[in-house]
Design an enzyme around this catalytic site. Structure first.
Site, PDB file in Angstrom:
ATOM      1  N   ASP A 174     -39.371 -27.811  24.523  1.00 11.58           N
ATOM      2  CA  ASP A 174     -38.299 -26.684  24.916  1.00 11.58           C
ATOM      3  C   ASP A 174     -37.163 -27.031  24.044  1.00 11.58           C
ATOM      4  O   ASP A 174     -37.013 -28.003  23.231  1.00 11.58           O
ATOM      5  CB  ASP A 174     -38.002 -26.364  26.193  1.00 11.58           C
ATOM      6  CG  ASP A 174     -37.911 -27.534  27.186  1.00 11.58           C
ATOM      7  OD1 ASP A 174     -37.716 -28.681  26.440  1.00 11.58           O
ATOM      8  OD2 ASP A 174     -37.785 -27.692  28.309  1.00 11.58           O
TER       9      ASP A 174
ATOM     10  N   ASN B 290     -35.531 -27.282  41.004  1.00 11.23           N
ATOM     11  CA  ASN B 290     -35.991 -26.019  41.337  1.00 11.23           C
ATOM     12  C   ASN B 290     -37.527 -25.954  41.131  1.00 11.23           C
ATOM     13  O   ASN B 290     -38.067 -24.647  41.293  1.00 11.23           O
ATOM     14  CB  ASN B 290     -35.015 -24.743  40.824  1.00 11.23           C
ATOM     15  CG  ASN B 290     -35.316 -24.940  39.380  1.00 11.23           C
ATOM     16  OD1 ASN B 290     -35.859 -25.524  38.476  1.00 11.23           O
ATOM     17  ND2 ASN B 290     -34.713 -23.722  38.906  1.00 11.23           N
TER      18      ASN B 290
ATOM     19  N   HIS C 168     -38.592 -26.176  38.107  1.00 10.86           N
ATOM     20  CA  HIS C 168     -39.134 -25.589  36.876  1.00 10.86           C
ATOM     21  C   HIS C 168     -39.846 -26.814  36.004  1.00 10.86           C
ATOM     22  O   HIS C 168     -39.837 -28.099  36.314  1.00 10.86           O
ATOM     23  CB  HIS C 168     -37.858 -25.336  36.010  1.00 10.86           C
ATOM     24  CG  HIS C 168     -36.906 -26.245  35.695  1.00 10.86           C
ATOM     25  ND1 HIS C 168     -35.405 -26.028  35.418  1.00 10.86           N
ATOM     26  CD2 HIS C 168     -37.003 -27.558  34.921  1.00 10.86           C
ATOM     27  CE1 HIS C 168     -34.722 -27.046  35.031  1.00 10.86           C
ATOM     28  NE2 HIS C 168     -35.780 -27.897  34.623  1.00 10.86           N
TER      29      HIS C 168
ATOM     30  N   GLU D 121     -38.743 -21.139  34.326  1.00  6.36           N
ATOM     31  CA  GLU D 121     -38.086 -21.309  35.748  1.00  6.36           C
ATOM     32  C   GLU D 121     -38.873 -20.461  36.840  1.00  6.36           C
ATOM     33  O   GLU D 121     -39.758 -19.941  36.650  1.00  6.36           O
ATOM     34  CB  GLU D 121     -36.692 -20.322  35.470  1.00  6.36           C
ATOM     35  CG  GLU D 121     -35.597 -21.004  34.507  1.00  6.36           C
ATOM     36  CD  GLU D 121     -34.979 -22.120  35.044  1.00  6.36           C
ATOM     37  OE1 GLU D 121     -35.417 -22.952  35.990  1.00  6.36           O
ATOM     38  OE2 GLU D 121     -33.944 -22.329  34.576  1.00  6.36           O
TER      39      GLU D 121
HETATM   40  C1  F6R Z   1     -36.685 -31.067  29.240  1.00  9.22           C
HETATM   41  C2  F6R Z   1     -37.156 -30.014  30.189  1.00  9.22           C
HETATM   42  C3  F6R Z   1     -36.817 -30.008  31.712  1.00  9.22           C
HETATM   43  C4  F6R Z   1     -36.657 -31.313  32.280  1.00  9.22           C
HETATM   44  C5  F6R Z   1     -35.851 -31.151  33.677  1.00  9.22           C
HETATM   45  C6  F6R Z   1     -35.363 -32.490  34.451  1.00  9.22           C
HETATM   46  O1  F6R Z   1     -37.198 -30.928  27.885  1.00  9.22           O
HETATM   47  O2  F6R Z   1     -38.133 -29.255  29.838  1.00  9.22           O
HETATM   48  O3  F6R Z   1     -37.790 -29.156  32.492  1.00  9.22           O
HETATM   49  O4  F6R Z   1     -37.600 -32.059  32.280  1.00  9.22           O
HETATM   50  O5  F6R Z   1     -34.794 -30.107  33.713  1.00  9.22           O
HETATM   51  O6  F6R Z   1     -34.361 -32.790  33.546  1.00  9.22           O
HETATM   52  P1  F6R Z   1     -33.985 -34.399  34.009  1.00  9.22           P
HETATM   53  O7  F6R Z   1     -34.869 -35.241  33.689  1.00  9.22           O
HETATM   54  O8  F6R Z   1     -32.670 -34.488  33.296  1.00  9.22           O
HETATM   55  O9  F6R Z   1     -33.485 -34.460  35.306  1.00  9.22           O
END
Ligand code: F6R
Length: 281
Positions: free
Chosen positions: A67, A137, A139, A144
């Site tokens: 992403d 959450n 995701h 989302e």
């Molecule tokens: C990042 C991504 C997000 C993160 C998630 C966890 O490329 O796709 O889904 O993996 O938000 O983020 P952290 O690791 O910062 O807790």
């Protein structure tokens, strides 16, 4: 699904790096999907160490990304493009022509760009190993809650909770409202998913994803549909799981549960390699 419960982030990061390193050693032309965020930084640091100390060779590896924030230039301090370079790509022998990172500031119209990215993944033979984190959450990527389990690469409107979680990274600017993300259907087509989660704050999301019902409101529960997903957790992120005893038992038999091309010893036959089209599962 194999759930590896490690002591702490350091051990979890080393475990994940060992798996990625084995995949690269067995299949030097591995198609590797990266994720950004705090969670995989230790994994990337360990991969850089393996490159330096054991000459882990990235010269034939093809890189994709999960992403990216929409509207950020690739060289922006907050883009995931910059993140991947700072944490991994600048420190290993990647061929720049093998980089296929999502671009948040494409000059194509965004729907065509997303179809182009899907086609690019297909044209390269699909992703062998996709690294993933998980949001509080639930995701996955920037899918989302409410994302279709069949979704494809597309734009995503970030939730308030996701944007709050990222605010610390955007000291000079606002967290973008929009991102471009591989869809859940796209992610599920990778041959292996390697999902990392560390810390107490991820425990509830991990428990729902692993042991809760499959549902669009917890996008990470979609990994239950995948034939070969490996979760690397620390004991805090694993703390709300009910079946920990079984996961620990299964982890003791890990090598037997991995596809050939992820095992520690070299695959006996090149034909076992996923990039030859002969996928072992
Ligand atoms: C990042 C991504 C997000 C993160 C998630 C966890 O490329 O796709 O889904 O993996 O938000 O983020 P952290 O690791 O910062 O807790």
């Amino acid at each position: 699904m194999v759930v590896l419960i490690t002591e702490n982030i350091e051990e979890g990061s080393r475990t994940a790096a060992r798996l990625v390193g084995q995949a690269v050693n067995n299949n030097p032309a591995l198609r590797l999907g990266l994720a950004a965020g705090n969670t995989p930084t230790g994994l990337y640091r360990n991969l850089v160490d393996l490159h330096r100390s054991e000459r882990l060779d990235f010269s034939r590896v093809e890189i994709f990304s999960l992403d990216e924030f929409l509207g950020l230039a690739t060289n922006s301090a907050n883009s995931y493009h910059t993140f991947y370079h700072q944490h991994l790509l600048n420190h290993v022998n990647i061929d720049p022509t093998h980089l296929h990172l999502l671009n948040g500031q494409t000059d194509k119209d965004i729907a065509s760009y997303c179809s182009y990215y899907e086609q690019l993944i297909r044209d390269n033979g699909g992703i062998d190993l996709q690294i993933l984190g998980i949001g509080r959450n639930g995701h996955l990527g920037f899918n989302e809650p409410g994302s279709s389990l069949n979704s494809r690469t597309r734009i995503s409107l970030l939730s308030a909770s996701t944007r709050r979680g990222m605010a610390r990274l955007f000291t000079q600017a606002h967290v973008p409202e929009w991102a471009v993300t591989m869809g859940l259907g796209t992610i599920l087509e990778a041959r292996v998913l390697l999902l990392l989660a560390f810390g107490k704050q991820k425990a509830a999301a991990v428990a729902k994803a692993v042991e809760g019902p499959l549902c669009a409101s917890i996008p990470a529960s979609s990994i239950q549909l995948h034939p070969t997903s490996i979760l690397v957790l620390d004991h805090e992120a694993a703390s709300s799981l009910r079946n920990q005893e079984y996961y620990r038992h299964e982890a003791s038999q890990l090598e037997a549960l991995l596809p050939d091309w992820l095992r520690g010893e070299k695959s006996s036959s090149v034909a076992d390699s996923p990039s030859t089209g002969n996928c072992p599962f």
